[in-house]
Design a protein around this motif. Sequence first.
Motif, PDB file in Angstrom:
ATOM      1  N   GLN A 130       0.811  -1.208   0.000  1.00 12.73           N
ATOM      2  CA  GLN A 130       0.000   0.000   0.000  1.00 12.73           C
ATOM      3  C   GLN A 130       0.851   1.267   0.000  1.00 12.73           C
ATOM      4  N   LEU A 131       2.147   1.120   0.175  1.00  9.37           N
ATOM      5  CA  LEU A 131       3.040   2.279   0.187  1.00  9.37           C
ATOM      6  C   LEU A 131       3.275   2.784  -1.228  1.00  9.37           C
ATOM      7  N   ASP A 132       3.527   4.082  -1.337  1.00  5.75           N
ATOM      8  CA  ASP A 132       3.807   4.645  -2.657  1.00  5.75           C
ATOM      9  C   ASP A 132       5.247   4.340  -3.065  1.00  5.75           C
ATOM     10  N   THR A 133       5.528   4.532  -4.322  1.00  5.71           N
ATOM     11  CA  THR A 133       6.826   4.172  -4.899  1.00  5.71           C
ATOM     12  C   THR A 133       7.983   4.912  -4.234  1.00  5.71           C
ATOM     13  N   ILE A 134       7.803   6.176  -3.944  1.00  2.00           N
ATOM     14  CA  ILE A 134       8.873   6.964  -3.319  1.00  2.00           C
ATOM     15  C   ILE A 134       9.208   6.411  -1.937  1.00  2.00           C
ATOM     16  N   THR A 135       8.187   6.110  -1.158  1.00  2.00           N
ATOM     17  CA  THR A 135       8.400   5.546   0.176  1.00  2.00           C
ATOM     18  C   THR A 135       9.104   4.201   0.097  1.00  2.00           C
ATOM     19  N   LEU A 136       8.696   3.375  -0.858  1.00  2.00           N
ATOM     20  CA  LEU A 136       9.344   2.072  -1.043  1.00  2.00           C
ATOM     21  C   LEU A 136      10.806   2.249  -1.445  1.00  2.00           C
ATOM     22  N   ALA A 137      11.073   3.161  -2.354  1.00  3.52           N
ATOM     23  CA  ALA A 137      12.448   3.402  -2.795  1.00  3.52           C
ATOM     24  C   ALA A 137      13.315   3.883  -1.632  1.00  3.52           C
TER      25      ALA A 137
END
Length: 66
Positions: A9-16
């Motif tokens: 559910q996390l956005d791509t920036i947070t995952l990166a």
Amino acid sequence: MAATNQICQLDTITLARAVAAKELSPVELTEAYLRTRYGAHELAPQKLAELRKLLRQIKQPLKQAA
């Protein structure tokens, strides 16, 4: 890090950022996505082990290039 559902559910920036900070590995991220997409019951332990091995093989040259 978080549970499978929370990871996906996390956005791509947070995952990166989590991967860059080594709070989450690319292997964990991929496993979380696959478990959410296909369900844990469909990812037989043998296939999951093969996936982990493949991801580690991919990760090694990327580490050396960095």
